[in-house]
Design an enzyme around this catalytic site. Structure first.
Site, PDB file in Angstrom:
ATOM      1  N   GLU A   1       0.820  -1.224   0.000  1.00 40.81           N
ATOM      2  CA  GLU A   1       0.000   0.000   0.000  1.00 40.81           C
ATOM      3  C   GLU A   1       0.849   1.267   0.000  1.00 40.81           C
ATOM      4  OE1 GLU A   1      -1.600   1.747   3.525  1.00 40.81           O
ATOM      5  OE2 GLU A   1      -1.335  -0.100   4.649  1.00 40.81           O
TER       6      GLU A   1
ATOM      7  N   LYS B   1      -3.331  -2.272  15.803  1.00 40.29           N
ATOM      8  CA  LYS B   1      -2.655  -1.754  16.994  1.00 40.29           C
ATOM      9  C   LYS B   1      -3.653  -1.287  18.038  1.00 40.29           C
ATOM     10  CE  LYS B   1      -0.429   0.950  14.386  1.00 40.29           C
ATOM     11  NZ  LYS B   1      -1.344   0.821  13.252  1.00 40.29           N
TER      12      LYS B   1
HETATM   13  N1  PSU Z   1      -2.056   1.121  10.335  1.00 41.63           N
HETATM   14  C1  PSU Z   1      -0.725   1.332  10.357  1.00 41.63           C
HETATM   15  N2  PSU Z   1      -0.152   2.147   9.447  1.00 41.63           N
HETATM   16  C2  PSU Z   1      -0.900   2.772   8.510  1.00 41.63           C
HETATM   17  C3  PSU Z   1      -2.311   2.518   8.481  1.00 41.63           C
HETATM   18  C4  PSU Z   1      -2.843   1.689   9.427  1.00 41.63           C
HETATM   19  O1  PSU Z   1      -0.046   0.783  11.178  1.00 41.63           O
HETATM   20  O2  PSU Z   1      -0.349   3.531   7.713  1.00 41.63           O
HETATM   21  C5  PSU Z   1      -3.148   3.121   7.395  1.00 41.63           C
HETATM   22  C6  PSU Z   1      -3.566   2.027   6.397  1.00 41.63           C
HETATM   23  O3  PSU Z   1      -3.513   2.577   5.104  1.00 41.63           O
HETATM   24  C7  PSU Z   1      -4.997   1.727   6.786  1.00 41.63           C
HETATM   25  C8  PSU Z   1      -5.460   3.096   7.202  1.00 41.63           C
HETATM   26  O4  PSU Z   1      -5.782   1.199   5.736  1.00 41.63           O
HETATM   27  O5  PSU Z   1      -4.356   3.635   7.925  1.00 41.63           O
HETATM   28  C9  PSU Z   1      -6.705   3.052   8.052  1.00 41.63           C
HETATM   29  O6  PSU Z   1      -7.206   4.360   8.171  1.00 41.63           O
HETATM   30  P1  PSU Z   1      -8.653   4.591   8.769  1.00 41.63           P
HETATM   31  O7  PSU Z   1      -8.551   4.213  10.202  1.00 41.63           O
HETATM   32  O8  PSU Z   1      -8.907   6.054   8.538  1.00 41.63           O
HETATM   33  O9  PSU Z   1      -9.561   3.715   7.974  1.00 41.63           O
END
Ligand code: PSU
Ligand code: MN
Length: 305
Positions: free
Chosen positions: A26, A161
């Site tokens: 990603e 996390k």
């Molecule tokens: N968790 C991480 N690093 C990240 C993300 C999540 O440890 O960079 C990013 C991923 O792209 C995930 C997004 O899909 O955050 C989730 O964001 P939200 O909670 O706004 O859906």
């Protein structure tokens, strides 16, 4: 299935045509998940790790309104440098960004979508989004969970996390029918740490077992994805007390500042990094590399089957 808005990098297209393993990666983790220049260094190392384990990397992003399956090192550098100036693109953002010819950093959700369009079935990242703490009033539930319910791509991560409500995240995945696999563990890993105190659905111990389960899921015609949770290697894991304290403090500050919505996850990641003096970033990098390795091994087995 080829989409008029999709560009598959030639190296990736060749591997797919030859039935060789490909692993999707990603771009939000580059633009929003880590600071520059560690983000670019990590993204390139992750690609290298995929290659060393016999697969072809396909970092996914939206550039100038084109859906990209596979980036050049220059494009990765561009994403890393621009960082949070780039739109964090979830499912709801895709149509407008493409129609306007803009850039977008793909989250787990949109990476799964574009990987699937391109014919890539295995995806490695750090952690997924999930049900946020306090979701019973904020309704902040990541679109990642819904995508896992609907799109047949396997996501290899280090769990979710503890900035999230891990228990509710598992409940949501259960309701949506997403299998949660522990790779070599029955306990859901908690990203920076190996322990959450919660159980996954199944423990599988080898790339072959995981690849087989995913193959059968596809052959059964089940529509969704599969979540493979791979614990951070012991030597890079953070102390549970240290990391949980940093998370609590980051959450408190987030609520005081009124930060919510798509800004929540990037804010918390950056804050936790500052509070741990950068230790959480080191752990983050290590676990992503480890996921890239395991995902490549699973992809190899998936293709061989
Ligand atoms: N968790 C991480 N690093 C990240 C993300 C999540 O440890 O960079 C990013 C991923 O792209 C995930 C997004 O899909 O955050 C989730 O964001 P939200 O909670 O706004 O859906
Ligand atoms: Mn959210």
């Amino acid at each position: 299935m080829l989409n008029q808005y999709l560009d598959i990098k030639p190296e990736v297209a060749e591997a797919l045509a030859a039935g060789k393993p490909v692993v999707a990666l990603e771009s939000t983790i580059i633009s929003h998940g880590m600071p520059y220049p560690q983000n670019v260094e990590t993204a390139l190392r992750v690609e290298q790790t995929v290659r060393e384990n016999g697969a072809v990397p396909a970092t996914i992003a939206i550039i100038g309104g084109r859906l990209k399956a596979g980036l050049t090192p220059e494009e990765i550098e561009y994403f890393g440098k621009k960082g949070t100036e780039i739109t964090k693109a979830s499912r709801r953002d895709l149509a407008v960004l493409v129609s306007k010819g803009e850039d977008g950093a793909t989250t787990v959700t949109t990476t799964m979508m574009i990987a699937y369009m391109a014919g890539i079935r295995i995806f490695a990242t750090g952690g997924i989004g999930g049900v946020h703490r306090g979701a019973e009033t904020t309704m902040d539930i990541s679109a990642d969970l819904q995508e896992l319910a609907n799109t047949p791509v396997m996501v290899v991560c280090a769990g979710a996390k503890a900035i999230l409500d891990l228990k509710l995240t598992l409940e949501y995945l259960e309701t949506q029918g997403v299998p949660v696999i522990g790779y070599g563990t029955k306990e859901l890993p908690a990203f920076y740490s190996r322990h959450s105190g919660l159980s996954v659905d199944y423990r599988l111990d080898t790339p072959e077992e995981v690849a087989k389960a995913f193959r059968v899921q596809n052959e059964l015609g089940l529509k969704g994805g599969m979540l493979v949770t791979n614990p951070i290697p012991e030597e890079y894991a953070m102390d549970d007390t240290v990391i949980n304290q940093a998370i609590e403090e980051a959450l408190k500050e987030m609520n005081q500042l009124g930060i919510h919505g798509k800004e929540a996850t990037p804010f918390l990641l950056a804050k936790v990094k500052d509070l741990t003096g950068g230790d959480s970033l080191d752990s983050n990098i290590r676990l992503v590399l480890n996921n890239a390795k395991v995902a490549s091994q699973i992809a190899a087995s998936y293709c061989a089957g």
